[in-house]
Design a protein around this motif. Structure first.
Motif, PDB file in Angstrom:
ATOM      1  N   ALA A 103       0.864  -1.182   0.000  1.00 45.05           N
ATOM      2  CA  ALA A 103       0.000   0.000   0.000  1.00 45.05           C
ATOM      3  C   ALA A 103       0.899   1.231   0.000  1.00 45.05           C
ATOM      4  CB  ALA A 103      -0.936   0.004   1.206  1.00 45.05           C
ATOM      5  N   ARG A 104       1.286   1.640  -1.204  1.00 45.65           N
ATOM      6  CA  ARG A 104       2.147   2.827  -1.283  1.00 45.65           C
ATOM      7  C   ARG A 104       1.309   4.078  -1.032  1.00 45.65           C
ATOM      8  NH1 ARG A 104       4.938   1.837  -6.455  1.00 45.65           N
ATOM      9  NH2 ARG A 104       4.470  -0.320  -5.958  1.00 45.65           N
ATOM     10  N   PRO A 105       1.932   5.155  -0.541  1.00 44.61           N
ATOM     11  CA  PRO A 105       1.159   6.372  -0.271  1.00 44.61           C
ATOM     12  C   PRO A 105       0.569   6.947  -1.563  1.00 44.61           C
ATOM     13  CG  PRO A 105       3.424   6.542   0.562  1.00 44.61           C
ATOM     14  CD  PRO A 105       3.354   5.313  -0.247  1.00 44.61           C
ATOM     15  N   TYR A 106      -0.701   7.318  -1.486  1.00 45.94           N
ATOM     16  CA  TYR A 106      -1.373   7.877  -2.669  1.00 45.94           C
ATOM     17  C   TYR A 106      -0.781   9.235  -3.026  1.00 45.94           C
ATOM     18  CZ  TYR A 106      -5.065   9.695  -5.659  1.00 45.94           C
ATOM     19  OH  TYR A 106      -5.747  10.235  -6.712  1.00 45.94           O
ATOM     20  N   GLU A 107      -0.470   9.995  -1.969  1.00 40.95           N
ATOM     21  CA  GLU A 107       0.049  11.337  -2.205  1.00 40.95           C
ATOM     22  C   GLU A 107       1.392  11.258  -2.928  1.00 40.95           C
ATOM     23  OE1 GLU A 107      -1.017  14.359   1.099  1.00 40.95           O
ATOM     24  OE2 GLU A 107       1.152  14.433   0.845  1.00 40.95           O
ATOM     25  N   GLY A 108       1.525  12.037  -3.961  1.00 37.59           N
ATOM     26  CA  GLY A 108       2.793  12.070  -4.681  1.00 37.59           C
ATOM     27  C   GLY A 108       2.909  11.024  -5.779  1.00 37.59           C
ATOM     28  N   LEU A 109       1.858  10.212  -5.983  1.00 37.60           N
ATOM     29  CA  LEU A 109       1.901   9.242  -7.080  1.00 37.60           C
ATOM     30  C   LEU A 109       1.874   9.972  -8.416  1.00 37.60           C
ATOM     31  CD1 LEU A 109      -0.638   6.346  -6.388  1.00 37.60           C
ATOM     32  CD2 LEU A 109       1.859   6.257  -6.215  1.00 37.60           C
ATOM     33  N   ASP A 110       2.647   9.487  -9.375  1.00 40.15           N
ATOM     34  CA  ASP A 110       2.572  10.019 -10.731  1.00 40.15           C
ATOM     35  C   ASP A 110       1.477   9.239 -11.463  1.00 40.15           C
ATOM     36  OD1 ASP A 110       2.834  10.851 -13.307  1.00 40.15           O
ATOM     37  OD2 ASP A 110       4.860  10.018 -13.603  1.00 40.15           O
ATOM     38  N   LEU A 111       0.274   9.850 -11.519  1.00 37.71           N
ATOM     39  CA  LEU A 111      -0.880   9.117 -12.054  1.00 37.71           C
ATOM     40  C   LEU A 111      -0.739   8.820 -13.543  1.00 37.71           C
ATOM     41  CD1 LEU A 111      -3.746  10.906 -10.084  1.00 37.71           C
ATOM     42  CD2 LEU A 111      -2.804   8.631  -9.666  1.00 37.71           C
ATOM     43  N   HIS A 113       1.519   7.494 -14.949  1.00 34.62           N
ATOM     44  CA  HIS A 113       2.281   6.259 -15.060  1.00 34.62           C
ATOM     45  C   HIS A 113       1.348   5.044 -15.214  1.00 34.62           C
ATOM     46  CE1 HIS A 113       5.102   3.153 -13.668  1.00 34.62           C
ATOM     47  NE2 HIS A 113       4.404   2.967 -12.584  1.00 34.62           N
ATOM     48  N   TYR A 114       0.043   5.240 -14.879  1.00 35.28           N
ATOM     49  CA  TYR A 114      -0.891   4.104 -14.842  1.00 35.28           C
ATOM     50  C   TYR A 114      -1.811   4.074 -16.069  1.00 35.28           C
ATOM     51  CZ  TYR A 114       0.784   4.009 -10.093  1.00 35.28           C
ATOM     52  OH  TYR A 114       1.604   3.972  -9.005  1.00 35.28           O
ATOM     53  N   SER A 115      -2.212   2.850 -16.443  1.00 36.75           N
ATOM     54  CA  SER A 115      -3.086   2.707 -17.606  1.00 36.75           C
ATOM     55  C   SER A 115      -4.563   2.729 -17.214  1.00 36.75           C
ATOM     56  CB  SER A 115      -2.767   1.404 -18.337  1.00 36.75           C
ATOM     57  OG  SER A 115      -2.983   0.302 -17.481  1.00 36.75           O
ATOM     58  N   GLY A 116      -4.846   2.532 -15.945  1.00 34.17           N
ATOM     59  CA  GLY A 116      -6.232   2.529 -15.488  1.00 34.17           C
ATOM     60  C   GLY A 116      -6.260   2.384 -13.983  1.00 34.17           C
ATOM     61  N   ALA A 117      -7.444   2.621 -13.386  1.00 35.59           N
ATOM     62  CA  ALA A 117      -7.542   2.545 -11.925  1.00 35.59           C
ATOM     63  C   ALA A 117      -8.818   1.826 -11.509  1.00 35.59           C
ATOM     64  CB  ALA A 117      -7.506   3.953 -11.325  1.00 35.59           C
ATOM     65  N   PHE A 118      -8.795   1.281 -10.301  1.00 34.04           N
ATOM     66  CA  PHE A 118      -9.958   0.626  -9.705  1.00 34.04           C
ATOM     67  C   PHE A 118     -10.147   1.147  -8.283  1.00 34.04           C
ATOM     68  CE2 PHE A 118      -8.730  -2.393 -12.945  1.00 34.04           C
ATOM     69  CZ  PHE A 118      -9.948  -2.854 -13.429  1.00 34.04           C
ATOM     70  N   LEU A 119     -11.405   1.232  -7.853  1.00 33.33           N
ATOM     71  CA  LEU A 119     -11.711   1.583  -6.466  1.00 33.33           C
ATOM     72  C   LEU A 119     -12.315   0.364  -5.778  1.00 33.33           C
ATOM     73  CD1 LEU A 119     -13.363   5.137  -6.452  1.00 33.33           C
ATOM     74  CD2 LEU A 119     -11.102   4.511  -5.591  1.00 33.33           C
ATOM     75  N   VAL A 120     -11.850   0.099  -4.562  1.00 38.45           N
ATOM     76  CA  VAL A 120     -12.289  -1.079  -3.818  1.00 38.45           C
ATOM     77  C   VAL A 120     -12.865  -0.636  -2.471  1.00 38.45           C
ATOM     78  CG1 VAL A 120     -11.498  -3.211  -2.710  1.00 38.45           C
ATOM     79  CG2 VAL A 120     -10.542  -2.529  -4.917  1.00 38.45           C
ATOM     80  N   ASP A 121     -14.035  -1.181  -2.109  1.00 37.50           N
ATOM     81  CA  ASP A 121     -14.682  -0.903  -0.824  1.00 37.50           C
ATOM     82  C   ASP A 121     -15.104   0.557  -0.687  1.00 37.50           C
ATOM     83  OD1 ASP A 121     -15.663  -2.029   1.629  1.00 37.50           O
ATOM     84  OD2 ASP A 121     -14.019  -1.074   2.719  1.00 37.50           O
ATOM     85  N   THR A 133      -7.402  11.533 -11.056  1.00 38.74           N
ATOM     86  CA  THR A 133      -7.675  12.262 -12.292  1.00 38.74           C
ATOM     87  C   THR A 133      -6.558  11.961 -13.288  1.00 38.74           C
ATOM     88  OG1 THR A 133      -6.553  14.160 -11.300  1.00 38.74           O
ATOM     89  CG2 THR A 133      -8.948  14.179 -11.262  1.00 38.74           C
ATOM     90  N   GLY A 134      -6.915  11.994 -14.582  1.00 38.82           N
ATOM     91  CA  GLY A 134      -5.916  11.752 -15.620  1.00 38.82           C
ATOM     92  C   GLY A 134      -5.659  10.277 -15.873  1.00 38.82           C
ATOM     93  N   VAL A 135      -6.347   9.429 -15.153  1.00 36.57           N
ATOM     94  CA  VAL A 135      -6.238   7.988 -15.411  1.00 36.57           C
ATOM     95  C   VAL A 135      -7.660   7.426 -15.406  1.00 36.57           C
ATOM     96  CG1 VAL A 135      -5.673   7.683 -12.955  1.00 36.57           C
ATOM     97  CG2 VAL A 135      -5.339   5.785 -14.503  1.00 36.57           C
TER      98      VAL A 135
END
Ligand SMILES: [Mn+2]
Length: 377
Positions: A103-111, A113-121, A133-135
């Motif tokens: 579980a890396r910190p969300y803050e400071g992630l380079d979004l 870099h990702y091809s897509g995202a998922f939300l859980v719970d 945003t942007g992914v």
């Protein structure tokens, strides 16, 4: 593991309405496969990002581990898990440590870099959830009542099953339907999530929760599970325990404790759980200040009352809160408040809580266990 919910649940379960335990689509795993296939070329651009609500609880952590396992094993996709906030509860920290959960910190992630995202719970639109945003957000896996007005972002794979006890059970179903065999780490993580959200299959239980619990338990690492259930505790834990015990008061069916400033915001929920177990206690209410917020936890004997309306009346428009069945949590902002203002807030909350206890219920109370019986002033 305790059945408490450290953070406020985002929405209120609607009453008088059969819970929607089925997803919006008939075969969720097949639907997910089609969504991923439709985004095929884009997914080669980078790993998929898996996110949850702020301050993840065991169900969020279990669900994220389950989704990472599914995407990697069933679809050969690379994933990264990130989370916002902090984990305070000793059991949850032990879960991360014992299972080596990512579980890396969300803050400071380079979004980018990702091809897509998922939300859980969780779902886009809840206050405690960051929507990247942007992914592109490809999917949502959740069991909470959707936010008022629905999700704030359109998602190709929205699997929201209100009424299912745990998001971890939903992810178990995908893994089962993919024909995958659970490894011990993922099974243990999912099992922790189901145990936590259903209080060991005692509340909010569906057939899927039952199957998921027994199957993940069968494949889990029981030594690790035991170490997660009874983790070692920091010395601070005992200091806060002492303080909240010395400040607790019983008033008829209500046991409450206002702890002033706390070193760990989780102790608020833990003490609410602990007091609720006192014989004769039908509801417990605990508060403590941490950083710039006053944290509140309310627990009820569900045959007595639901937690949400009690919390609603006590807060009386102050701060924010959420709840489900016997559990509610809330927060009141404290920006710049000094100790006098903090004591004033605690007096206000105590006064409103005491007004909710009918006088005839106070007569029957039993001031044993060294807990002083107080009467409204
Ligand atoms: Mn959950």
């Amino acid at each position: 593991m305790s059945a408490s919910q450290p953070m406020a649940e985002p929405g209120r379960e609607q009453r008088g309405q059969a819970p929607r335990t089925q997803p919006a689509f008939e075969r969720p795993f097949e639907h997910l496969r089609r969504v991923l296939a439709a985004h095929g070329p884009q997914l080669a651009r980078g790993p998929l990002l898996i996110l949850t609500h702020k301050n993840p609880d065991p169900d969020a952590l279990g669900g994220m581990a389950g989704l990472a396992f599914l995407l990697e094993k069933a679809f050969g996709l690379e994933t990264e898990v990130a989370a916002d906030g902090r984990i305070f509860r000793a059991e949850n920290l032990a879960m991360v440590r014992e299972l080596d959960l990512e579980a890396r910190p969300y803050e400071g992630l380079d979004l980018s870099h990702y091809s897509g995202a998922f939300l859980v719970d969780t779902q886009p639109g809840f206050g405690h959830t960051q929507v990247p945003t942007g992914v592109p957000l490809l999917g949502v896996f959740d069991h909470h009542e959707p936010p008022q007005g629905g999700m704030t972002v359109e998602v190709p794979h929205p699997d929201v099953r209100v009424g299912v006890g745990a998001t971890s059970a939903i992810l178990y179903e995908y893994i089962r339907d993919a024909g995958l065999e659970l490894d011990a780490r993922t099974a243990t993580a999912l099992c922790c999530g189901i145990r936590f959200d259903t209080a060991d299959l005692s509340i909010h239980v569906t057939e899927l929760d039952r199957e998921a619990f027994f199957e993940t338990f069968r494949s889990s690492d029981r030594k690790k599970l035991a170490r997660i259930t009874t983790p070692s505790l920091p010395p601070n834990y005992y200091r806060e325990l002492h303080r909240s015990l010395s400040r607790a008061r019983r008033h008829g069916p209500l046991v409450f404790g206002f702890m002033g400033r706390v070193a760990n915001p989780e102790s608020v929920a833990e003490m609410a759980d602990f007091f609720r177990r006192m014989e004769g206690c039908r509801w417990s209410f605990v508060g403590g200040a941490y950083e710039d917020k006053y944290h509140l936890s309310l627990r009820t004997d569900i045959t007595y009352a639901e937690a949400y309306p009690l919390m609603e009346q006590i807060l009386d428009g102050e701060g924010s809160f959420g709840g489900r069945g016997p559990v509610a949590g809330g927060q009141v902002p404290l920006e710049g408040a000094d100790d006098t203002q903090l004591r004033r807030l605690e007096r206000r909350l105590r006064g409103r809580a005491l007004r909710l206890v009918p006088p005839e219920e106070v007569k029957d109370s039993d001031p044993r266990f060294g807990i002083r019986l107080t009467r409204p002033s």
